[in-house]
Design a protein around this motif. Structure first.
Motif, PDB file in Angstrom:
ATOM      1  N   ARG A 126      -0.309   8.016   1.685  1.00  0.00           N
ATOM      2  CA  ARG A 126      -0.720   6.881   2.518  1.00  0.00           C
ATOM      3  C   ARG A 126      -2.180   6.527   2.222  1.00  0.00           C
ATOM      4  O   ARG A 126      -2.927   7.353   1.691  1.00  0.00           O
ATOM      5  N   GLY A 147       3.968  -1.606   1.971  1.00  0.00           N
ATOM      6  CA  GLY A 147       4.303  -0.732   0.863  1.00  0.00           C
ATOM      7  C   GLY A 147       5.709  -0.937   0.319  1.00  0.00           C
ATOM      8  O   GLY A 147       6.031  -0.461  -0.778  1.00  0.00           O
ATOM      9  N   SER A 185       0.457  -1.506   7.059  1.00  0.00           N
ATOM     10  CA  SER A 185       0.220  -1.123   5.673  1.00  0.00           C
ATOM     11  C   SER A 185       1.456  -0.466   5.071  1.00  0.00           C
ATOM     12  O   SER A 185       1.834  -0.741   3.918  1.00  0.00           O
ATOM     13  N   LEU A 234      -3.604   0.120  -0.977  1.00  0.00           N
ATOM     14  CA  LEU A 234      -2.300   0.144  -0.305  1.00  0.00           C
ATOM     15  C   LEU A 234      -1.792   1.575  -0.211  1.00  0.00           C
ATOM     16  O   LEU A 234      -1.125   1.959   0.747  1.00  0.00           O
ATOM     17  N   PHE A 235      -2.132   2.382  -1.218  1.00  0.00           N
ATOM     18  CA  PHE A 235      -1.796   3.803  -1.236  1.00  0.00           C
ATOM     19  C   PHE A 235      -2.996   4.581  -1.784  1.00  0.00           C
ATOM     20  O   PHE A 235      -3.936   4.007  -2.328  1.00  0.00           O
ATOM     21  N   CYS A 253      -3.694   3.545  -8.090  1.00  0.00           N
ATOM     22  CA  CYS A 253      -4.387   3.494  -6.805  1.00  0.00           C
ATOM     23  C   CYS A 253      -5.898   3.510  -7.044  1.00  0.00           C
ATOM     24  O   CYS A 253      -6.376   4.167  -7.971  1.00  0.00           O
ATOM     25  N   THR A 270      -0.484  -7.822   0.890  1.00  0.00           N
ATOM     26  CA  THR A 270      -0.044  -6.542   1.449  1.00  0.00           C
ATOM     27  C   THR A 270      -0.998  -6.104   2.555  1.00  0.00           C
ATOM     28  O   THR A 270      -1.783  -5.169   2.381  1.00  0.00           O
ATOM     29  N   ALA A 277      -2.722  -1.266  -7.166  1.00  0.00           N
ATOM     30  CA  ALA A 277      -2.401  -1.214  -5.741  1.00  0.00           C
ATOM     31  C   ALA A 277      -3.600  -1.199  -4.818  1.00  0.00           C
ATOM     32  O   ALA A 277      -3.417  -1.204  -3.590  1.00  0.00           O
ATOM     33  N   TYR A 280       8.162   6.499  -2.081  1.00  0.00           N
ATOM     34  CA  TYR A 280       7.757   5.687  -0.933  1.00  0.00           C
ATOM     35  C   TYR A 280       8.472   6.059   0.366  1.00  0.00           C
ATOM     36  O   TYR A 280       7.820   6.142   1.425  1.00  0.00           O
ATOM     37  N   THR A 297       1.985   3.044 -10.736  1.00  0.00           N
ATOM     38  CA  THR A 297       1.250   2.479  -9.609  1.00  0.00           C
ATOM     39  C   THR A 297      -0.149   3.077  -9.643  1.00  0.00           C
ATOM     40  O   THR A 297      -0.322   4.294  -9.472  1.00  0.00           O
TER      41      THR A 297
END
Length: 207
Positions: free
Chosen positions: A154, A170, A166, A144-145, A183, A121, A141, A196, A181
């Motif tokens: 973001r 996603g 990026s 990524l986030f 982070c 990713t 993740a 998303y 998810t």
């Protein structure tokens, strides 16, 4: 470092720095997998957890989402103490070799590691990778986030060289539709795939 069981197989360990920084321990039949290596101050707590909370299972590998400093900070202490392989995308490997005394292995995107499936990713970094645990339906993740009170956001713009790439990466949320998810910064989001599309709107969810 505080520990919280996120799913049947996945634990999150986090500190505030000043943003929360999270790493993950994943339990599997062959032992434990550490995903990301956080910041240096997390090491003593991780070592204690490996010897007390998870003492019946060995640490067999370390998977890295990418090589930014707040994701590799424990590697010097960890690899001096435990001889476990460090697995990282080839595009990130050069940064790791200088700080790790354990062998560095190239991530194989066609391989499953301790129940985790990797997905490339890029955008936050060239070799950024996320890891999905299909049995627990949780996506680890990395950067990524980010998250904000349970809302998907973001990645931090200051540290994301290619935000558009990026955001395209996603789309893995639409493909996998994870229940959770996790982070690396600021927590866990439920059913992130429904949030998303909002990130694609200019200015939404930016930091």
């Amino acid at each position: 470092m505080r520990w919280k069981q996120l799913t049947r197989h996945v634990w999150g360990g986090y500190v505030y720095w000043p943003l929360p920084v999270m790493v993950w321990i994943v339990e599997d039949r062959d032992g434990l997998t550490l995903v990301d290596a956080g910041i240096p101050s997390m090491w003593n707590s991780l070592y204690q957890a490996l010897n007390v909370r998870f003492k019946n299972k060995p640490l067999v590998r370390v998977l890295l989402t990418h090589s930014h400093g707040d994701h590799v900070g424990m590697l010097p202490n960890l690899t001096r103490t435990l001889q476990v392989p460090i697995v990282v995308h080839p595009l990130e490997a050069d940064r790791i070799s200088d700080i790790s005394s354990s062998p560095t292995k190239s991530l194989d995107l066609d391989h499953t590691y301790g129940g985790l499936i990797p997905y490339h990713t890029p955008g936050h970094s060239p070799g950024h990778v996320v890891f999905y645990h299909p049995d627990d339906q949780i996506l680890l993740a990395g950067d990524l986030f980010t998250a904000f009170f349970g809302k998907l956001r973001r990645p931090i713009a200051k540290f994301t060289p290619d935000m558009e790439e990026s955001l395209r990466s996603g789309r893995i949320l639409e493909r996998l539709d994870p229940k959770l998810t996790a982070c690396a910064h600021c927590g866990v989001v439920k059913h992130a795939s429904s949030q998303y599309p909002k990130l694609l709107r200019k200015g939404h969810g930016s930091r």
